[in-house]
Design a protein around this motif. Structure first.
Motif, PDB file in Angstrom:
ATOM      1  N   PRO A  19     -34.968  25.469  37.437  1.00  0.00           N
ATOM      2  CA  PRO A  19     -34.409  25.121  36.057  1.00  0.00           C
ATOM      3  C   PRO A  19     -34.155  23.379  35.882  1.00  0.00           C
ATOM      4  N   LEU A  20     -34.373  23.041  34.828  1.00  0.00           N
ATOM      5  CA  LEU A  20     -34.045  21.559  34.840  1.00  0.00           C
ATOM      6  C   LEU A  20     -33.487  21.242  33.540  1.00  0.00           C
ATOM      7  N   THR A  21     -32.542  20.424  33.159  1.00  0.00           N
ATOM      8  CA  THR A  21     -32.216  19.923  31.805  1.00  0.00           C
ATOM      9  C   THR A  21     -32.658  18.537  31.796  1.00  0.00           C
ATOM     10  N   ALA A  22     -33.437  18.386  31.175  1.00  0.00           N
ATOM     11  CA  ALA A  22     -34.159  16.923  30.787  1.00  0.00           C
ATOM     12  C   ALA A  22     -33.299  16.190  29.845  1.00  0.00           C
ATOM     13  N   ARG A  23     -32.888  14.821  30.195  1.00  0.00           N
ATOM     14  CA  ARG A  23     -31.745  14.249  29.325  1.00  0.00           C
ATOM     15  C   ARG A  23     -32.723  12.992  28.637  1.00  0.00           C
ATOM     16  N   ALA A  24     -32.487  12.830  27.288  1.00  0.00           N
ATOM     17  CA  ALA A  24     -33.189  11.885  26.769  1.00  0.00           C
ATOM     18  C   ALA A  24     -32.449  10.585  26.829  1.00  0.00           C
ATOM     19  N   ALA A  25     -33.281   9.320  26.813  1.00  0.00           N
ATOM     20  CA  ALA A  25     -32.624   8.023  27.154  1.00  0.00           C
ATOM     21  C   ALA A  25     -31.601   7.696  25.587  1.00  0.00           C
ATOM     22  N   THR A  26     -30.462   7.432  26.502  1.00  0.00           N
ATOM     23  CA  THR A  26     -29.410   6.864  25.266  1.00  0.00           C
ATOM     24  C   THR A  26     -29.000   5.605  25.839  1.00  0.00           C
ATOM     25  N   ALA A  27     -28.140   5.101  25.062  1.00  0.00           N
ATOM     26  CA  ALA A  27     -27.751   3.595  25.326  1.00  0.00           C
ATOM     27  C   ALA A  27     -27.055   3.339  26.789  1.00  0.00           C
ATOM     28  N   ASP A  28     -26.502   4.400  27.015  1.00  0.00           N
ATOM     29  CA  ASP A  28     -25.542   4.159  28.600  1.00  0.00           C
ATOM     30  C   ASP A  28     -26.458   5.070  29.427  1.00  0.00           C
ATOM     31  N   THR A  29     -27.546   5.662  29.318  1.00  0.00           N
ATOM     32  CA  THR A  29     -28.187   6.530  30.372  1.00  0.00           C
ATOM     33  C   THR A  29     -29.619   6.249  30.355  1.00  0.00           C
TER      34      THR A  29
END
Length: 94
Positions: A46-56
């Motif tokens: 399992p993986l939670t893929a994070r979208a790019a944000t201003a701080d990450t």
């Protein structure tokens, strides 16, 4: 009487050509960057893929057999920055 020796064929026997020296190929990249605008959960990893944000930064994951074919991942040369949610940390703390 002169000797009548038969003249043997003077051409050398054909030899197989040596194999061309090839450059070692670079390993195929299996790192992919998540390029979708919203986070996603992949239960089979399992993986939670994070979208790019201003701080990450966006998730960069090493998919050994290729990423899901949902159009959310792009090949990258960046180093993976996330392991599967059920895996240990990427670096060991000693």
């Amino acid at each position: 009487m002169p000797s009548t020796k038969s003249v043997k064929d003077t051409e050398p026997t054909p030899q197989p050509a040596p194999a061309a020296a090839s450059e070692p190929s670079a390993p195929a990249s299996s790192a992919y960057e998540y390029t979708h605008f919203a986070d996603a959960v992949y239960p089979h990893v399992p993986l939670t893929a994070r979208a790019a944000t201003a701080d990450t930064a966006a998730t960069v994951f090493d998919w050994p057999f290729g990423p899901p074919t949902d159009g959310r991942w792009t090949t990258t040369t960046k180093k993976p920055n996330q392991a599967a949610d059920n895996a240990g940390p990427l670096t060991s703390e000693e």
